[in-house]
Design a protein around this motif. Structure first.
Motif, mmCIF file in Angstrom:
data_model
loop_
_atom_site.group_PDB
_atom_site.id
_atom_site.type_symbol
_atom_site.label_atom_id
_atom_site.label_comp_id
_atom_site.label_asym_id
_atom_site.label_seq_id
_atom_site.Cartn_x
_atom_site.Cartn_y
_atom_site.Cartn_z
ATOM 1 N N GLN A 1 143.421 -68.919 40.021
ATOM 2 C CA GLN A 1 144.689 -68.205 39.900
ATOM 3 C C GLN A 1 144.561 -66.975 38.988
ATOM 4 O OE1 GLN A 1 147.468 -71.174 38.547
ATOM 5 N NE2 GLN A 1 147.415 -72.292 40.473
ATOM 6 N N GLY A 2 143.332 -66.662 38.588
ATOM 7 C CA GLY A 2 143.083 -65.453 37.808
ATOM 8 C C GLY A 2 142.904 -65.652 36.318
ATOM 9 N N MET A 3 142.845 -66.884 35.869
ATOM 10 C CA MET A 3 142.688 -67.125 34.436
ATOM 11 C C MET A 3 141.204 -67.101 34.078
ATOM 12 S SD MET A 3 144.606 -69.969 32.190
ATOM 13 C CE MET A 3 144.446 -70.004 30.427
ATOM 14 N N LYS A 4 140.686 -65.872 34.093
ATOM 15 C CA LYS A 4 139.285 -65.635 33.768
ATOM 16 C C LYS A 4 139.172 -64.204 33.248
ATOM 17 C CE LYS A 4 138.155 -64.459 38.585
ATOM 18 N NZ LYS A 4 137.242 -64.777 39.686
ATOM 19 N N VAL A 5 138.131 -63.960 32.448
ATOM 20 C CA VAL A 5 137.960 -62.637 31.862
ATOM 21 C C VAL A 5 136.470 -62.328 31.701
ATOM 22 C CG1 VAL A 5 138.104 -63.423 29.447
ATOM 23 C CG2 VAL A 5 138.786 -61.085 30.042
ATOM 24 N N LYS A 6 136.149 -61.082 31.946
ATOM 25 C CA LYS A 6 134.781 -60.576 31.791
ATOM 26 C C LYS A 6 134.773 -59.679 30.564
ATOM 27 C CE LYS A 6 133.440 -57.622 34.953
ATOM 28 N NZ LYS A 6 132.817 -56.951 36.118
ATOM 29 N N ILE A 7 133.885 -59.981 29.616
ATOM 30 C CA ILE A 7 133.790 -59.231 28.361
ATOM 31 C C ILE A 7 132.452 -58.496 28.340
ATOM 32 C CG2 ILE A 7 133.698 -59.404 25.838
ATOM 33 C CD1 ILE A 7 136.406 -60.296 26.936
ATOM 34 N N THR A 8 132.513 -57.168 28.297
ATOM 35 C CA THR A 8 131.292 -56.368 28.218
ATOM 36 C C THR A 8 131.174 -55.806 26.811
ATOM 37 O OG1 THR A 8 131.428 -55.823 30.562
ATOM 38 C CG2 THR A 8 130.020 -54.424 29.201
ATOM 39 N N THR A 9 130.108 -56.190 26.135
ATOM 40 C CA THR A 9 129.876 -55.813 24.748
ATOM 41 C C THR A 9 128.899 -54.651 24.684
ATOM 42 O OG1 THR A 9 130.157 -58.132 24.150
ATOM 43 C CG2 THR A 9 129.172 -56.698 22.485
ATOM 44 N N VAL A 10 129.253 -53.648 23.877
ATOM 45 C CA VAL A 10 128.371 -52.503 23.672
ATOM 46 C C VAL A 10 127.783 -52.575 22.272
ATOM 47 C CG1 VAL A 10 129.628 -51.031 25.292
ATOM 48 C CG2 VAL A 10 130.267 -51.008 22.884
ATOM 49 N N SER A 11 126.712 -51.835 22.073
ATOM 50 C CA SER A 11 126.101 -51.758 20.759
ATOM 51 C C SER A 11 127.123 -51.221 19.770
ATOM 52 C CB SER A 11 124.882 -50.835 20.824
ATOM 53 O OG SER A 11 124.406 -50.566 19.537
ATOM 54 N N SER A 12 127.102 -51.704 18.542
ATOM 55 C CA SER A 12 128.100 -51.267 17.565
ATOM 56 C C SER A 12 127.949 -49.799 17.208
ATOM 57 C CB SER A 12 128.032 -52.122 16.307
ATOM 58 O OG SER A 12 126.739 -52.053 15.744
ATOM 59 N N SER A 13 126.807 -49.188 17.525
ATOM 60 C CA SER A 13 126.621 -47.767 17.235
ATOM 61 C C SER A 13 126.967 -46.898 18.441
ATOM 62 C CB SER A 13 125.182 -47.501 16.818
ATOM 63 O OG SER A 13 124.298 -47.869 17.861
ATOM 64 N N ALA A 14 127.230 -47.511 19.600
ATOM 65 C CA ALA A 14 127.555 -46.748 20.808
ATOM 66 C C ALA A 14 128.999 -46.276 20.761
ATOM 67 C CB ALA A 14 127.343 -47.612 22.052
ATOM 68 N N PRO A 15 129.253 -45.047 21.242
ATOM 69 C CA PRO A 15 130.643 -44.587 21.296
ATOM 70 C C PRO A 15 131.408 -45.359 22.349
ATOM 71 C CG PRO A 15 129.197 -43.003 22.371
ATOM 72 C CD PRO A 15 128.317 -44.071 21.757
ATOM 73 N N PRO A 16 132.702 -45.582 22.167
ATOM 74 C CA PRO A 16 133.467 -46.336 23.158
ATOM 75 C C PRO A 16 133.539 -45.570 24.473
ATOM 76 C CG PRO A 16 134.922 -45.398 21.502
ATOM 77 C CD PRO A 16 133.513 -45.119 21.060
ATOM 78 N N SER A 17 133.438 -46.306 25.583
ATOM 79 C CA SER A 17 133.551 -45.664 26.880
ATOM 80 C C SER A 17 135.021 -45.490 27.217
ATOM 81 C CB SER A 17 132.854 -46.509 27.945
ATOM 82 O OG SER A 17 133.424 -47.787 27.983
ATOM 83 N N PRO A 18 135.362 -44.384 27.874
ATOM 84 C CA PRO A 18 136.780 -44.171 28.195
ATOM 85 C C PRO A 18 137.242 -45.204 29.217
ATOM 86 C CG PRO A 18 135.412 -42.488 29.223
ATOM 87 C CD PRO A 18 134.514 -43.329 28.355
#
Length: 177
Positions: free
Chosen positions: A114-131
């Motif tokens: 029913q959609g109760m799921k989530v995908k978490i993509t982690t970036v390096s702490s020094s990487a700028p956030p992606s828009p």
């Protein structure tokens, strides 16, 4: 001279531990929490997950649970048999320790489908956030911030501040000696 060495040591220790202090805590689903009615994909796309951050699943224990899945295929197919971790306290905290993608779903029968799921993509702490794509250009969180006119960046991290302070202190110590 001994005093300067102590100051240097304190600054060095502060710089080493400051990275941990600047970690963020992300409550999955925002104010709704880990529930079936939350738009978890939209919530996740509006967040930037960095190494050292924590993801918190808040829900009614006994009604829901959190299962970490082994692959994207298991995530897409809600294959709970491939779980690598299972939690059920109602306040589960997952630390993001390395860059990459992790997949989570509710372990209650039918909830993942029913959609109760989530995908978490982690970036390096020094990487700028992606828009991230904005759903509305009128929301304050998606509007660009004005450039700083003071010459200093308004997004300076505590870690960068400590490093700059440490560099200035070292220059002073070597000039005095």
């Amino acid at each position: 001279m001994e005093r300067m060495r102590r100051v240097f040591l304190v600054l060095l220790l502060g710089a080493l531990f400051c990275k941990e202090v600047s970690a963020a805590q992300h409550v999955v689903g925002g104010s709704q929490g880990w529930v079936e009615s939350a738009d978890l994909n939209s919530w996740a796309s509006g967040e930037t997950f960095k190494v050292g951050d924590q993801v918190v699943f808040k829900y009614s224990s006994g009604l829901h649970s959190v299962v970490e899945l082994a692959s994207e295929s298991a995530y897409k197919n809600c294959d709970l048999g491939t779980s690598v971790n299972s939690m059920n306290t109602g306040n589960d905290v997952v630390k993001l320790v390395k860059p990459g993608t992790r997949y989570f779903a509710c372990g209650t029968l039918g909830h993942c489908g029913q959609g109760m799921k989530v995908k978490i993509t982690t970036v390096s702490s020094s990487a700028p956030p992606s828009p991230s794509p904005s759903s509305s250009s009128s929301t304050p969180s998606t509007s660009p911030k004005p450039a700083s006119t003071s010459g200093a960046s308004s997004s300076i991290t505590p870690f960068a501040y400590i490093v700059a302070l440490l560099g200035t202190s070292l220059a002073y110590v070597f000039r005095v000696c």
